[in-house]
Structures are given as structure tokens and as C-alpha cells.
Design an enzyme around this catalytic site. Structure first.
Site, PDB file in Angstrom:
ATOM      1  N   SER A 228      30.792  37.195  39.105  1.00 49.88           N
ATOM      2  CA  SER A 228      32.172  36.418  39.028  1.00 49.88           C
ATOM      3  C   SER A 228      32.156  35.713  37.651  1.00 49.88           C
ATOM      4  O   SER A 228      32.235  36.248  36.544  1.00 49.88           O
ATOM      5  CB  SER A 228      32.200  35.530  40.230  1.00 49.88           C
ATOM      6  N   ASP A 454      39.136  42.662  45.989  1.00 48.76           N
ATOM      7  CA  ASP A 454      38.397  41.478  45.413  1.00 48.76           C
ATOM      8  C   ASP A 454      39.708  40.591  45.209  1.00 48.76           C
ATOM      9  O   ASP A 454      40.608  40.512  44.386  1.00 48.76           O
ATOM     10  CB  ASP A 454      37.562  41.598  44.048  1.00 48.76           C
ATOM     11  N   HIS A 484      34.632  39.611  47.654  1.00 46.64           N
ATOM     12  CA  HIS A 484      34.299  39.217  46.209  1.00 46.64           C
ATOM     13  C   HIS A 484      33.105  39.716  45.706  1.00 46.64           C
ATOM     14  O   HIS A 484      32.101  39.485  46.329  1.00 46.64           O
ATOM     15  CB  HIS A 484      34.350  37.822  46.071  1.00 46.64           C
TER      16      HIS A 484
END
Length: 515
Positions: A228, A454, A484
Site C-alpha cells: 500500500s 483492490d 487490498h
């Protein structure tokens, strides 16, 4: 109000000096003699995590008995003036399990946020990395501003309880004023309690910490796994230190080409897509979906619940009540992983029956509030790092003008993410740039993984990061899945591809697809 994994922008102020300062034979005298590069890492058994790190017990040994070790690294507070003082950076590691002659080095993890404590997160994933640990020491850290690394402090626990129950989708002039004033009070509290470190929390600062860490770990190259926001940090590191990049994996890839507004709009669409995928999965169950008969019905019922909560919040985790914003926090949290979809179904079912507690507990997980009512410093660190990085400062007038586009992208989440744009209102210093520079000519191949479902880092950003890194650097791997990130989905194809790259240097063909 903090927002989930928003895309950040970064600054580059002394890039031309950094290769001389931190690589090769030349070193700044202030660093080499008694400064940060003159130190040795003193590894010892890890203490119990602090509340700022997320609390919990000391990390348990790995299945083979290996104990986690912790150390503290000294880094310059101000990389532009390394002699001005230092801050502590908290580290954790588990030593490699395999033949020492085949050890590659350290594999450094960053779990995103920004604001996630790597010292707390790495042990929770430790068993997932058994194969990687055969050739690497597993290492993570609390980035500056996080946990035990000069952790930012803003509001206390009681104030945060009230803050997270505020109406974060104000529809009247009065509720807009309340929301703006509360945001400014949050930011003023950050300045009051942590003003010394706030100017030095840019992603470029943390990237420089990473290169210092690489040297103190004894590695010629940085081997890295970023998730991320950790992908943005990895891209910025590659830009600053392209020749120091070893084997690097970026999973759940941030789009480095977007401004904060564009990134929030992309996220609105990403979470709307994820909710639609959840709703379709729910109604396809043979036993039926207890929160709707069709995907549209599931969405309509949630919309109705949110409108009802705006008028009359439900009983939640006593003494708090489930407000509309608190409910959306819970929904967003559940959309990060397909494994959480059953929890979302049960939480919604209970909310429709008048019990807001399960949905509020999901929101507490999002905001890192424990069962004793204590918060980690995740939300404070996230705001502080975002506002150090992001140059734009949005006003309520800006948000009102942009609301139609956000609502078109997501009827459910558009307002929520649009109003999050004012999170830096009243911040005590300017942000750095509009979006990060990740151009990294000369870096070795970096493996980027994009997940088509995602919600927080939409799939299109992966290709844009590949292009931004430059020709011959980014290698794209696609996972056709939900949630995610991809590696933690435990998809065998993704795991095997990543492990072969990290362990053996086997670079997959760009465009490889796993499903």
C-alpha cells in the site's frame, strides 16, 4: 478525519546530495564520526509493544523457536542538517533460518498506512514468510512519526472517541463549520504535542532512513517488500537511491501520478466497486443474503441505514453510539479483505435489527482502538505524514464544488472521501509536492503486484507506477482477486511468483496474470 490508505505526495529537496552523502566512499564527517553512521544496532529481546504501536503482548517466538529481536537506530531529525539532532527509529527482526552460506541479506517490510507500526505488524505475519526467511533476515520498523519512532501525538483517547463519531459528511453550513473546526483542533493538537517533528515526516525523509538502515544492517543493496503506502515509499527510495535497490516487491500499488484529490476520487470508485463485489457474492450464497435480495437491494438498504443513522444513531460500544460516519468506517474496514465479508454481513444484519455494536467494532479496528478504549498513534501519524507530503490545502468550498464528481464515482462513499480532503486544514506548515517522484533510471527490476478488486489502491495505478519508474525497472504482475493487496490473499500463483523472485532472482514476464 483520517482516511484509509490515501495516496500521498512527496518532496525532493537535496536529491543531488544524497548519493554522495549516503553511498560510496565519501561520507559527511558529522555522520561518520559519532553520528548515525558511527552506530551499531544493539539487538535484544523485544519489549511489550507500546499503546502507540498498537499494544498487545510481546511477540511470540516463531514455530522453530526463533525469537524476535528489537533494536533502535539513530537517524537525523532533519536530513537537510544532519548535525541538528537525532530521533530514534524502532526496528524488529527475525534472523534467517537457512544455511548461512545462502543468506542473501535482510528483507525490510513496510506495511503502509502511512502510520502502521512495522514492529507490531511483522510478527503477526511472521509465519507467512517461512520460505523467505530461509535466505533473509526479516526486518521491519516504525517509520518516523509512528509508534516508538518519535510517534506523533495529537488528541487523547476520549477526544478521539468524539472525533471519530463526528459527522464527516456535513450537509448544512452549521455541520460543515463543526467538521472544519474539529479538524483544525485535531491539527492544532498535533502541533502542540509534536511540533518538533512535524516538518520532518515526509516520505523522502523516511526513504533516507531506509538507506541508513540498509547500511547499518550490513547490506550492499536494500531488499524490500512494501504494501500500500509502502509501495510509494519504495518508489521514492528507488528514485533517490536507484543503484542501491536490490530485490524489491511492491504490493497494492499506489498510483504516483495523482494529486490527493484525484487519488481520493479513484478510491471512491475503488470502494464502490468492492462493495458491489461484496453484494454480488452475498446474494449468490445458496443460503441467501440476510442483508438484501439483489446487489442493488444490498446497496439501497445500506443507504437507508446511513440516512437513519444521520437522524438517530444506534447503540454501539457503550457509551458510544453508532453514527453514520462510524458505520462507514466499519464498512470500509471490512472491504479491505474478502475474509471480512462475512463479518460485514453479520454486522449489517445486526444493525438493521437495532444493534450497532458489531459495525462499530469493525470501525474501531479501522481506527486502531483497542477493547480498553486506547488508540494507537496510527491516525495521528497518518494525518501528519499526509500533510507533510501533500502540497494542496483544500477548503470547504473546494469540496462542495467537487462533490458531484465524487458522488458519481460512489453514491455510498463519495461524500465521505471528498470531505476527507480537508484533513490538512490549519496544518502548521506547508506540504511538499503534488505527487511523488518515483522515476528510477538505473534501478534493478522491481516487481509490482496489482489486484483487480483492490478498493484502496485501484488496479490502474499499478501500470502507472510501472511507467513512472521508467523503462526496464517495473515488472507488472496482475492478481484477479478481491481485497487490498495480493500476497496476503495466499493465492498460490502470487506467492510462488514473489518467492521465486525474492529467493532466486527469477523475474517473471511483465504482464503475468494470477487468478
Amino acid at each position: 478525519m483520517p482516511h484509509p490508505h490515501r495516496i500521498r505526495a512527496t518532496a525532493l529537496t537535496i536529491a543531488a546530495l544524497l548519493p554522495v552523502l549516503l553511498t560510496g566512499c565519501a561520507r559527511d564527517p558529522g555522520l561518520a564520526h559519532g553520528g548515525p553512521l558511527g552506530q551499531r544496532l544493539g539487538w535484544k529481546d523485544c519489549p511489550v509493544p507500546s499503546v502507540a504501536q498498537g499494544d498487545g503482548g510481546a511477540p511470540s517466538p516463531l514455530p522453530d523457536g526463533t525469537r524476535w529481536q528489537c533494536a533502535t537506530m539513530k537517524a537525523p531529525l532533519n536530513w537537510d542538517d544532519p548535525r541538528s539532532g537525532t530521533i530514534d527509529i524502532a526496528l524488529i527482526r527475525a534472523k534467517a533460518s537457512g544455511d548461512p552460506s545462502r543468506r542473501i541479506g535482510s528483507l525490510v517490510f513496510n506495511y503502509g498506512g502511512p502510520g502502521e507500526s512495522g514492529v507490531t505488524a511483522l510478527p503477526s505475519f511472521g509465519q507467512d514468510y517461512a520460505a523467505l526467511r530461509t535466505r533473509y533476515d526479516l526486518v521491519s520498523f516504525d517509520p518516523r512519526g509512528v509508534g516508538r519512532s518519535a510517534g506523533v501525538k495529537c488528541l487523547n483517547d476520549q477526544q478521539l472517541d468524539a472525533f471519530f463519531q463526528l459527522d464527516a459528511m456535513p450537509r448544512t453550513a452549521e455541520t460543515q463549520r463543526v467538521f472544519l473546526d474539529s479538524t483544525k483542533r485535531f491539527n492544532q493538537a498535533c502541533r502542540l504535542h509534536s511540533g518538533r517533528v512535524l516538518p520532518y515526516l515526509r516520505t523522502t525523509d523516511t526513504a533516507r532512513d531506509l538507506d541508513l538502515m540498509r547500511q547499518l544492517l550490513g547490506d550492499r543493496k536494500l531488499h524490500y517488500f512494501g504494501v500500500s503506502y509502502g509501495t510509494e515509499l519504495g518508489g521514492v527510495y528507488a528514485h533517490l537511491f536507484p543503484r542501491n535497490v536490490g530485490r524489491a516487491v511492491l504490493d497494492a500499488v499506489v498510483d504516483p501520478t495523482l494529486t490527493p484529490e484525484q487519488a481520493a476520487l479513484a478510491q471512491a470508485g475503488g470502494f464502490q466497486l468492492a462493495f458491489g463485489n461484496y453484494a454480488r457474492d452475498c446474494v449468490a450464497k445458496s443460503a441467501g443474503c440476510p442483508v438484501g435480495s439483489t446487489p442493488k437491494d444490498v446497496e439501497n438498504r445500506l443507504t437507508g441505514l446511513l440516512n437513519d443513522l444521520d437522524r438517530k444513531p444506534l447503540p454501539g460500544v457503550s457509551p458510544r453510539r453508532l453514527t453514520r460516519s462510524a458505520a462507514l468506517d466499519g464498512v470500509l474496514e471490512a472491504l479491505y479483505s474478502k475474509n471480512s465479508w462475512p463479518s460485514l454481513t453479520e454486522a449489517l444484519r445486526r444493525a438493521y435489527a437495532g444493534d450497532g455494536r458489531p459495525l462499530m467494532l469493525l470501525g474501531d479496528s479501522m481506527n486502531e482502538r483497542d477493547e480498553k478504549g486506547r488508540y494507537s498513534n496510527d491516525s495521528a501519524a497518518e494525518v501528519a505524514i499526509n500533510c507533510a507530503d501533500d502540497k494542496p490545502r483544500y477548503t470547504t468550498a473546494d469540496v462542495e464544488a467537487k462533490l458531484p464528481r465524487f458522488r458519481a464515482a460512489s453514491p455510498l462513499f463519495g461524500d465521505f472521501l471528498a470531505w476527507n480532503l480537508i484533513s490538512c486544514a490549519g496544518w502548521p506548515m506547508r506540504g511538499a509536492v503534488y505527487h511523488p517522484d518515483v522515476h528510477a533510471p538505473g534501478a534493478g527490476p522491481i516487481l509490482l503486484i496489482g489486484n483487480t478488486g483492490d478498493p484502496a489502491t485501484p488496479y490502474d495505478g499499478t501500470r502507472r507506477m510501472v511507467n513512472a519508474l521508467g523503462k526496464g525497472v517495473g515488472v507488472e504482475l496482475t492478481y484477479r482477486g478481491q481485497g487490498h493487496g495480493a500476497y496476503y490473499s495466499k493465492n498460490t500463483c502470487v506467492r510462488d511468483t514473489v518467492n521465486r523472485y525474492l529467493l532466486d532472482g527469477a523475474v517473471p514476464a511483465t504482464g503475468t496474470v494470477c487468478s
